[in-house]
Structures are given as C-alpha cells and as structure tokens.
Design an enzyme around this catalytic site. Structure first.
Site, PDB file in Angstrom:
ATOM      1  N   GLU A   1       0.857  -1.196   0.000  1.00  0.00           N
ATOM      2  CA  GLU A   1       0.000   0.000   0.000  1.00  0.00           C
ATOM      3  C   GLU A   1       0.890   1.242   0.000  1.00  0.00           C
ATOM      4  OE1 GLU A   1      -2.835  -0.248   3.191  1.00  0.00           O
ATOM      5  OE2 GLU A   1      -3.622  -2.157   2.429  1.00  0.00           O
ATOM      6  N   PRO A   2       0.295   2.420  -0.321  1.00  0.00           N
ATOM      7  CA  PRO A   2       1.131   3.628  -0.387  1.00  0.00           C
ATOM      8  C   PRO A   2       1.950   3.859   0.883  1.00  0.00           C
ATOM      9  CG  PRO A   2      -1.043   4.079  -1.282  1.00  0.00           C
ATOM     10  CD  PRO A   2      -1.090   2.678  -0.749  1.00  0.00           C
TER      11      PRO A   2
ATOM     12  N   THR B   1       1.748  -5.281  -9.815  1.00  0.00           N
ATOM     13  CA  THR B   1       1.983  -5.811 -11.160  1.00  0.00           C
ATOM     14  C   THR B   1       0.628  -6.283 -11.701  1.00  0.00           C
ATOM     15  OG1 THR B   1       4.200  -6.435 -10.473  1.00  0.00           O
ATOM     16  CG2 THR B   1       3.368  -7.475 -12.483  1.00  0.00           C
TER      17      THR B   1
ATOM     18  N   ARG C   1      35.254  -5.075 -29.760  1.00  0.00           N
ATOM     19  CA  ARG C   1      35.674  -3.675 -29.676  1.00  0.00           C
ATOM     20  C   ARG C   1      37.191  -3.573 -29.531  1.00  0.00           C
ATOM     21  NH1 ARG C   1      34.562   1.617 -30.772  1.00  0.00           N
ATOM     22  NH2 ARG C   1      35.296   2.990 -29.093  1.00  0.00           N
TER      23      ARG C   1
ATOM     24  N   GLU D   1       9.247  -7.594  -3.979  1.00  0.00           N
ATOM     25  CA  GLU D   1       9.078  -8.773  -3.104  1.00  0.00           C
ATOM     26  C   GLU D   1      10.045  -8.726  -1.916  1.00  0.00           C
ATOM     27  OE1 GLU D   1       8.016 -12.522  -4.667  1.00  0.00           O
ATOM     28  OE2 GLU D   1       7.320 -11.666  -6.545  1.00  0.00           O
TER      29      GLU D   1
ATOM     30  N   THR E   1      12.854  -5.626  -0.149  1.00  0.00           N
ATOM     31  CA  THR E   1      14.136  -5.010  -0.509  1.00  0.00           C
ATOM     32  C   THR E   1      15.297  -5.869   0.010  1.00  0.00           C
ATOM     33  OG1 THR E   1      14.165  -3.789   1.559  1.00  0.00           O
ATOM     34  CG2 THR E   1      13.105  -2.694  -0.310  1.00  0.00           C
TER      35      THR E   1
HETATM   36  C1  LIG Z   1       7.926  -2.712 -10.405  1.00  0.00           C
HETATM   37  C2  LIG Z   1       7.328  -3.104  -9.085  1.00  0.00           C
HETATM   38  C3  LIG Z   1       6.421  -4.172  -9.031  1.00  0.00           C
HETATM   39  C4  LIG Z   1       5.822  -4.522  -7.808  1.00  0.00           C
HETATM   40  N1  LIG Z   1       4.848  -5.492  -7.799  1.00  0.00           N
HETATM   41  C5  LIG Z   1       4.160  -5.713  -6.644  1.00  0.00           C
HETATM   42  C6  LIG Z   1       3.020  -6.602  -6.639  1.00  0.00           C
HETATM   43  O1  LIG Z   1       2.667  -7.204  -7.668  1.00  0.00           O
HETATM   44  N2  LIG Z   1       2.327  -6.757  -5.469  1.00  0.00           N
HETATM   45  C7  LIG Z   1       2.681  -6.109  -4.313  1.00  0.00           C
HETATM   46  O2  LIG Z   1       1.994  -6.291  -3.315  1.00  0.00           O
HETATM   47  N3  LIG Z   1       3.752  -5.256  -4.296  1.00  0.00           N
HETATM   48  C8  LIG Z   1       4.481  -5.042  -5.417  1.00  0.00           C
HETATM   49  N4  LIG Z   1       5.550  -4.161  -5.412  1.00  0.00           N
HETATM   50  C9  LIG Z   1       5.892  -3.452  -4.170  1.00  0.00           C
HETATM   51  C10 LIG Z   1       7.234  -3.862  -3.559  1.00  0.00           C
HETATM   52  O3  LIG Z   1       7.144  -5.130  -2.997  1.00  0.00           O
HETATM   53  C11 LIG Z   1       7.603  -2.752  -2.541  1.00  0.00           C
HETATM   54  O4  LIG Z   1       7.949  -1.596  -3.294  1.00  0.00           O
HETATM   55  C12 LIG Z   1       8.747  -3.174  -1.643  1.00  0.00           C
HETATM   56  O5  LIG Z   1       8.329  -4.182  -0.758  1.00  0.00           O
HETATM   57  C13 LIG Z   1       9.309  -1.986  -0.822  1.00  0.00           C
HETATM   58  O6  LIG Z   1       8.291  -1.245  -0.210  1.00  0.00           O
HETATM   59  P1  LIG Z   1       8.276   0.360  -0.340  1.00  0.00           P
HETATM   60  O7  LIG Z   1       8.411   0.653  -1.797  1.00  0.00           O
HETATM   61  O8  LIG Z   1       7.083   0.880   0.346  1.00  0.00           O
HETATM   62  O9  LIG Z   1       9.601   0.846   0.381  1.00  0.00           O
HETATM   63  P2  LIG Z   1       9.757   1.147   1.959  1.00  0.00           P
HETATM   64  O10 LIG Z   1       9.234  -0.002   2.739  1.00  0.00           O
HETATM   65  O11 LIG Z   1       9.219   2.492   2.252  1.00  0.00           O
HETATM   66  O12 LIG Z   1      11.338   1.173   2.104  1.00  0.00           O
HETATM   67  C14 LIG Z   1      12.139   2.332   1.864  1.00  0.00           C
HETATM   68  C15 LIG Z   1      13.573   2.003   2.263  1.00  0.00           C
HETATM   69  O13 LIG Z   1      13.637   1.730   3.673  1.00  0.00           O
HETATM   70  C16 LIG Z   1      14.219   0.460   3.896  1.00  0.00           C
HETATM   71  N5  LIG Z   1      13.609  -0.173   5.076  1.00  0.00           N
HETATM   72  C17 LIG Z   1      12.278  -0.288   5.379  1.00  0.00           C
HETATM   73  N6  LIG Z   1      12.121  -0.968   6.535  1.00  0.00           N
HETATM   74  C18 LIG Z   1      13.366  -1.303   6.954  1.00  0.00           C
HETATM   75  C19 LIG Z   1      13.873  -2.014   8.083  1.00  0.00           C
HETATM   76  N7  LIG Z   1      13.065  -2.566   9.007  1.00  0.00           N
HETATM   77  N8  LIG Z   1      15.217  -2.169   8.190  1.00  0.00           N
HETATM   78  C20 LIG Z   1      16.054  -1.636   7.267  1.00  0.00           C
HETATM   79  N9  LIG Z   1      15.636  -0.961   6.184  1.00  0.00           N
HETATM   80  C21 LIG Z   1      14.308  -0.799   6.017  1.00  0.00           C
HETATM   81  C22 LIG Z   1      13.948  -0.327   2.623  1.00  0.00           C
HETATM   82  O14 LIG Z   1      14.833  -1.405   2.470  1.00  0.00           O
HETATM   83  C23 LIG Z   1      14.128   0.758   1.575  1.00  0.00           C
HETATM   84  O15 LIG Z   1      15.490   0.914   1.296  1.00  0.00           O
HETATM   85  C24 LIG Z   1       6.182  -3.828  -6.610  1.00  0.00           C
HETATM   86  C25 LIG Z   1       7.126  -2.776  -6.668  1.00  0.00           C
HETATM   87  C26 LIG Z   1       7.675  -2.400  -7.888  1.00  0.00           C
HETATM   88  C27 LIG Z   1       8.630  -1.231  -7.906  1.00  0.00           C
END
Ligand SMILES: Cc1cc2nc3c(=O)[nH]c(=O)nc-3n(C[C@H](O)[C@H](O)[C@H](O)COP(=O)(O)OP(=O)(O)OC[C@H]3O[C@@H](n4cnc5c(N)ncnc54)[C@H](O)[C@@H]3O)c2cc1C
Length: 379
Positions: free
Chosen positions: A127-128, A158, A268, A363, A365
């Site tokens: 979620e956002p 996705t 190259r 899935e 980070t």
């Molecule tokens: C192209 C794409 C396809 C996707 N497809 C899907 C999908 O099909 N279904 C779905 O549900 N989601 C999907 N996602 C979402 C994806 O799983 C999330 O973007 C990911 O889990 C990270 O969440 P966030 O973007 O909110 O980052 P955040 O959770 O806000 O993280 C920001 C930063 O903080 C770090 N961080 C956060 N918590 C901690 C912690 N406890 N310790 C250390 N570091 C931390 C993270 O590692 C990252 O560097 C997709 C994302 C993309 C970009």
C-alpha cells in the site's frame, strides 16, 4: 535430482529461448520506450504452458517444479526482464496463492483460466504507506451480512489495471493486532474495484505496475481465501516461493548483461587490440561470471528445496538477496565495458542496468532480505 529433471529443464530453457527470440526480441525497444504492456503476449505464453507452470495438470497447468520454472524465467529475463517479471508475478503470486490456499471450488473456477493465460492475475499486498511494513496495512475488509466490503488502496501492483483477477490482502482485525489480515479473490469488473494510476518507471517498463482502488467494494464470503486472520501469514509463505522467482529474474538479467558485454569485449578494439585482452576488462568478466555462477547455485538450491517440500524461507531470501545484488553489479559493469556506447539506447546494456534495479526492491528489498535471513539464523 534425476536426469529426467535436468533434461526437462534444458528442453524448457531451449524452447523458452526460441519463443522469446521470436515473440519478444523484435519488440523490446518499442515496448520499453512506449511503456507498452503487451497483454496479448501473455496469452501466447499461456498457450505454451508458461502461465501455469506450477499448477497441476488437472487444473489446466503444466504441473512442473521450481527447477523448470526457474529455467523458464531465466530465459525470458535474459531477453527482457519486464516479461520475466510479469510472468513471475502471475505464476508465483496470484496463481500460487489460489493454488496453495484456495478451496476446491476456487481452484476449479480460477486456476484453469490463469494457468492457460486466458486470464492475467494480480496480487495486492503493498500500500502507499506500507511496503516493507506490509503487516500494518490500512485497506480494510469489513463483514457485512453474508459478504465483505473492501475499502482502501494497493499500489505498485503488477497488473493492477490489466489483471482479470486479483488476490487482495486486507485488514479484517484491529490495527497492529496479530492475525488481523485476510486474503480475498476479487474479479475485475466487481463494482467498487478499479485500477488506478499506472507508474512511469525507470526500468521494467513493459511490465504494468499500477494502483488497485477499492471503494465500498462488496464481495461474497465465497471469495475469501482460507481462514479469517491468516492473510498475512499466507502472504509470507507465498513470498518464500516468489523470492525464488525474483532470484531467477535477477539471474536472467545478469546473464543477458554479461553475454552482451562478453561479445562486445571481444569485438571492440582500442590501442590496436580487443578490449577483452586488457586485464582491467577480462577481470571484470571473470568477476561477473563468478557472481552469476554463485547466484545460480543459490537459486537452484532454493528451487530444489521447494520442490522437495522443505522450508525455504532462509534459502529463498539468500538467493533473492545475492542474485539481485549480482544483477545490479553485473549490469553496472556491462555498461562500463560498453563505454560511451553502453550509455546509449543503441546497445542493450543500459536497459539491463535499469531493469536490474527492481530486483533489489520488489518482493522485499535487500535490507528486508537481510532481516529475514538474520531472523532465521538467530532464532
Ligand atoms: C515494479 C514493481 C512491481 C511490484 N509489484 C508488486 C506486486 O505485484 N504486489 C505487491 O503487493 N507489491 C508489489 N511491489 C511493491 C514492492 O514489494 C515494494 O515496493 C517493496 O516491498 C518496498 O516497499 P516500499 O516501496 O514501500 O519501500 P519502503 O518499505 O518504504 O522502504 C524504503 C527504504 O527503507 C528500507 N527499510 C524499510 N524498513 C526497513 C527495516 N526494518 N530495516 C532496514 N531498512 C528498512 C527499505 O529497504 C528501503 O530501502 C512492486 C514494486 C515495484 C517497484
């Protein structure tokens, strides 16, 4: 591992490679530039058995194992990571959630359509405001008579717009309470369920990433997947398998970037010699090849454990962590080996570089993979 499995894996890799060269290669640049999601391609992949690889034959799938599944994703992603990502999300997330936790009626209704590629699947956890902290989700499902009413938003999904059906995880209990989420199957066209904004992305541009919005979306209790309160626990199990597919996606991208750099380094010439003859370049190729081999071993180790029905939480997180970081390192070095040409769209290196980065984020980070691995080794 039997000879038959290895032969299957090689046959699948060859046929997926041929298919990719025919259906994907000619379109890569256009799809990437236009951010075009080729929905029709996934029906063709379905006809070839690639959209239900893990689904048993009785539900219309191919009934293969993770080893063959990894081989297929690697070959697709070697050509175009976007196609690998969409194929992986469809198989590992939506389809697999229904396969693992659906009742017989749900399996009979949805799996044959998903496994043949007639329908495309989406899976909504993020979620956002809650990505890594997905357990803290705000989308709610409230009991109402014989059904449920969903309200909220999922993002970065996705196939969030084009998916014919989505598995959606929503909060059914109090915030932060244990066992407070439940999974539901929601079909496109259900009143109150719409696709939202499509993301304009750095890479993986031919894979659709979009919001899913729920406003007083009413579904029957028959759409509930498994028990009330088990949605988040189910999701963690789904991600254990999903991470093997992201490791495979990473491996494919790394392979593609390496293959291109190796060929270029032999062709190259600078200072009257192929650049591959300079140790500065040949050592890069050695490091890239070694990293890819190590990523491959970790990925197939996780696949084999999964096929054997053993726990894979630690191994799939390790494979995903190492393979995705490898993809980024290898793609970076590939651009470097191409020099200025690597920075242009005339050569494939820049696209591998852009696509690779997603693998360290989706899935879970890399930081979250380390959290998962450390919890497993310290428990
Ligand atoms: C192209 C794409 C396809 C996707 N497809 C899907 C999908 O099909 N279904 C779905 O549900 N989601 C999907 N996602 C979402 C994806 O799983 C999330 O973007 C990911 O889990 C990270 O969440 P966030 O973007 O909110 O980052 P955040 O959770 O806000 O993280 C920001 C930063 O903080 C770090 N961080 C956060 N918590 C901690 C912690 N406890 N310790 C250390 N570091 C931390 C993270 O590692 C990252 O560097 C997709 C994302 C993309 C970009």
């Amino acid at each position: 591992m039997t000879n038959e499995i290895v032969e299957n894996q090689e046959l699948i890799a060859q046929s997926v490679h041929d298919l990719g060269e025919r259906l994907i290669r000619p379109n890569i640049r256009q799809w990437d530039e236009d951010q075009h999601f080729p929905v029709e391609l996934f029906q063709q992949l379905g006809e070839q058995g690639l959209m239900g690889m893990l689904v048993p034959v009785e539900y219309g799938g191919t009934g293969l194992g993770y080893r063959e599944y990894v081989a297929a994703i690697v070959e697709l992603s070697r050509i175009d990571g976007s196609v690998g990502l969409s194929m992986a999300a469809h198989n590992s997330l939506c389809t697999n959630h229904i396969l693992m936790f659906g009742n017989e009626d749900q399996k009979q209704t949805y799996l044959p359509r998903l496994a043949t590629g007639e329908w495309l699947g989406a899976w909504g956890l993020t979620e956002p405001n809650t990505g890594s902290d997905a357990g803290n989700m705000r989308t709610t499902a409230v009991r109402d008579g014989d059904g449920w009413v969903l309200n909220g938003a999922k993002n970065f999904i996705t196939h969030g717009r084009s998916g014919n059906v989505a598995v959606v995880i929503a909060r059914t209990g109090e915030p932060n309470a244990p066992h407070n989420a439940t999974a539901f199957i929601v079909e496109r066209g259900t009143p109150g369920f719409t696709g939202g904004r499509k993301e304009d992305k750095l890479g993986m541009r031919a894979s659709e990433t979009a919001e899913m919005l729920f406003q007083d979306c009413r579904i029957s209790d028959a759409q509930r997947l498994g028990k009330v309160g088990e949605g988040f626990i189910q999701s963690l199990k789904i991600l254990d398998g999903g991470r093997i597919s992201i490791a495979a996606l990473s491996l494919g991208i790394a392979h593609g970037a390496y293959d291109a750099a190796l060929a270029y380094a032999k062709e190259r010439e600078q200072f009257g010699k192929p650049i591959a003859s300079f140790q500065g370049i040949s050592f890069k190729l050695a490091d890239m090849a070694t990293d890819i081999e190590a990523a491959k071993l970790l990925t197939y180790q996780a696949a084999d454990l999964k096929d054997a029905g053993k726990p894979v939480t630690k191994e799939s997180a390790m494979a995903k962590l190492f393979a995705s970081e490898t993809a980024v390192r290898v793609a970076n070095e590939s651009v470097q080996i191409f020099g200025g040409y690597g920075y242009t769209k005339d050569y494939p290196a820049e696209k591998f570089y852009r696509d690779a980065k997603l693998c360290t984020i989706g899935e879970g980070t890399s930081e979250i993979q380390k959290l998962v691995i450390s919890r497993q080794i310290l428990k």
